[in-house]
Design an enzyme around this catalytic site. Structure first.
Site, PDB file in Angstrom:
ATOM      1  N   GLU A   8      -7.274 -12.463   5.887  1.00  0.00           N
ATOM      2  CA  GLU A   8      -6.177 -12.007   7.006  1.00  0.00           C
ATOM      3  C   GLU A   8      -7.009 -12.054   8.298  1.00  0.00           C
ATOM      4  O   GLU A   8      -6.543 -12.830   8.984  1.00  0.00           O
ATOM      5  CB  GLU A   8      -6.059 -10.420   6.473  1.00  0.00           C
ATOM      6  CG  GLU A   8      -5.014  -9.877   7.354  1.00  0.00           C
ATOM      7  CD  GLU A   8      -4.802  -8.146   6.991  1.00  0.00           C
ATOM      8  OE1 GLU A   8      -5.794  -7.751   6.552  1.00  0.00           O
ATOM      9  OE2 GLU A   8      -3.872  -7.714   7.525  1.00  0.00           O
ATOM     10  N   HIS A  19       0.853  -1.138  -0.044  1.00  0.00           N
ATOM     11  CA  HIS A  19      -0.109  -0.012  -0.231  1.00  0.00           C
ATOM     12  C   HIS A  19       0.819   1.221   0.078  1.00  0.00           C
ATOM     13  O   HIS A  19       1.662   1.377   1.085  1.00  0.00           O
ATOM     14  CB  HIS A  19      -0.901  -0.032   1.243  1.00  0.00           C
ATOM     15  CG  HIS A  19      -1.645  -1.335   1.284  1.00  0.00           C
ATOM     16  ND1 HIS A  19      -2.931  -1.004   0.964  1.00  0.00           N
ATOM     17  CD2 HIS A  19      -1.585  -2.406   1.875  1.00  0.00           C
ATOM     18  CE1 HIS A  19      -3.667  -2.396   1.021  1.00  0.00           C
ATOM     19  NE2 HIS A  19      -2.704  -3.297   1.717  1.00  0.00           N
ATOM     20  N   HIS A  50      -7.954  -8.176  -0.909  1.00  0.00           N
ATOM     21  CA  HIS A  50      -7.737  -8.704   0.519  1.00  0.00           C
ATOM     22  C   HIS A  50      -8.834  -9.798   1.009  1.00  0.00           C
ATOM     23  O   HIS A  50      -9.896  -9.428   1.011  1.00  0.00           O
ATOM     24  CB  HIS A  50      -7.614  -7.621   1.277  1.00  0.00           C
ATOM     25  CG  HIS A  50      -6.512  -6.845   1.396  1.00  0.00           C
ATOM     26  ND1 HIS A  50      -5.984  -6.274   0.243  1.00  0.00           N
ATOM     27  CD2 HIS A  50      -5.481  -6.518   2.289  1.00  0.00           C
ATOM     28  CE1 HIS A  50      -4.622  -5.523   0.447  1.00  0.00           C
ATOM     29  NE2 HIS A  50      -4.503  -5.677   1.614  1.00  0.00           N
TER      30      HIS A  50
HETATM   31  N1  HPA Z   1      -5.345  -5.079   5.359  1.00  0.00           N
HETATM   32  C1  HPA Z   1      -6.551  -4.409   5.003  1.00  0.00           C
HETATM   33  N2  HPA Z   1      -6.255  -3.087   4.644  1.00  0.00           N
HETATM   34  C2  HPA Z   1      -5.392  -2.577   4.563  1.00  0.00           C
HETATM   35  C3  HPA Z   1      -4.107  -3.096   4.780  1.00  0.00           C
HETATM   36  C4  HPA Z   1      -3.930  -4.494   5.436  1.00  0.00           C
HETATM   37  O1  HPA Z   1      -3.435  -5.142   5.634  1.00  0.00           O
HETATM   38  N3  HPA Z   1      -3.062  -2.100   4.636  1.00  0.00           N
HETATM   39  C5  HPA Z   1      -3.621  -1.000   4.268  1.00  0.00           C
HETATM   40  N4  HPA Z   1      -4.872  -1.241   4.241  1.00  0.00           N
HETATM   41 ZN    ZN Z   2      -2.630  -5.079   2.570  1.00  0.00          ZN
END
Ligand code: HPA
Ligand code: ZN
Length: 326
Positions: free
Chosen positions: A193, A12, A190
């Protein structure tokens, strides 16, 4: 261990804002940060989960206002990345985090593009841009953001989905991903996570992603692992991020090796390196030490990064030859 040629696929750009640059941009733009100095700001980099990080990540973006700010941010990342072996970077940005503060999307994209256009000659790095939607904003806002980006789509390779995961499943963003695909863009998101394996399934089956960002929680679902292995869907894993955001307790417990052994196409990335304690090579060294990876495994991770990239086949082949020669 020397830095190995690598493609960074989960980065990012706003997460590369170092305290030093944050204070310099604050001064340039006449903005007061709620921290006395860089040390006091760094002391705030202690996170309990994703949200606690995101709160600071969005707050600090207040210093990014002009095209020059975005160009300087990206140029600083590229200079550091090159020292860390990065030869190709597919870079996320969060337009809604800027347009919501009154910064036009064209300012963001033109500023980033200026640094990226200079990068092959200045830093020896090729790049792509990935425009991310904030999943804690509405699907309608994502569509409006995509429409406002249409004049700039020639600069954008893919769309992504980031920000607070739990409670914001990928399937809500079906429409904007369909628009992106119609426009010829690649898709990533994403998933897995902090969120459950079902979010990874949705990213694959509803959004049709070409890569999954993070995806570490996929290991909880054997059928999902089988699917990811069969289709060789790349997972962009971020080891230091996982520890700092307490997705994983200790680096020694990181499932990276399990993921490789399962046949998953795994890559190592830095996510938000200014906040998580290291850039790409720092992540490679940390996992190598913590998990006792051998040289051939590090080469595999580097090869995977180019295989998983959105480069064309001749460019991938050229970078893979560099790894063989390393
Ligand atoms: N996860 C979700 N959103 C994000 C992340 C991340 O690791 N880093 C910056 N925005
Ligand atoms: Zn990320």
């Amino acid at each position: 261990m020397r830095p190995i040629p690598t493609a960074e696929l989960h980065l990012h750009i706003e997460g590369t804002l170092e305290p030093e640059l944050a204070f310099a941009l604050a001064e340039r733009n006449g903005i007061r940060l709620p921290y006395a100095d860089q040390d006091e700001l760094r002391a705030a980099y202690s996170f309990s989960d994703l949200q606690s990080f995101l709160d600071l990540y969005y707050a600090l973006m207040a210093v990014l206002r002009t095209e020059d700010d975005f160009a300087d941010l990206a140029d600083a990342y590229l200079a550091r990345a090159r020292e860390q072996g990065v030869r190709h970077a597919e870079i996320f940005f969060d337009p809604q985090a800027h347009t919501s503060r009154g910064v036009p999307i064209g300012t963001v994209i033109n500023g980033l593009a200026r640094a990226l256009d200079a990068a092959p000659e200045k830093h020896g790095i090729t790049t792509r841009l990935i425009m991310c939607f904030l999943r804690d904003e509405s699907p309608e806002s994502a569509v409006a953001t995509f429409e406002s980006a249409r004049p700039h789509l020639d600069r954008i390779t893919a769309v992504g989905l980031d920000s607070a995961e739990v409670g914001n499943p990928p399937s809500a963003f079906r429409e904007v991903y369909a628009l992106a695909r119609e426009a010829g863009l690649k898709c990533v998101a994403h998933a897995g996570e902090e969120g459950p394996p079902s979010y990874v399934w949705e990213a694959l089956d509803v959004l049709g992603v070409d890569r999954v960002d993070h995806g570490v929680r996929s290991l909880e679902d054997a059928a999902l692992v089988a699917r990811l292995v069969a289709d060789q869907v790349p997972l962009t894993v971020c080891p230091l991020s996982n520890v700092r955001l307490r997705v994983i307790d200790r680096l020694e417990d990181h499932p990276l090796r399990l993921m490789l052994d399962a046949g998953l196409l795994v890559t190592v990335n830095s996510d938000d390196p200014a906040y998580f304690g290291g850039y790409l090579h720092d992540n490679m060294v940390a996992v190598t030490d913590a998990l006792g990876l051998d040289e051939e495994t590090v080469r595999t991770l580097a090869r995977n990064s180019f295989r998983a990239s959105f480069l064309d086949e001749p460019a991938k082949a050229a970078y893979l030859r560099e790894i063989d020669a390393h």
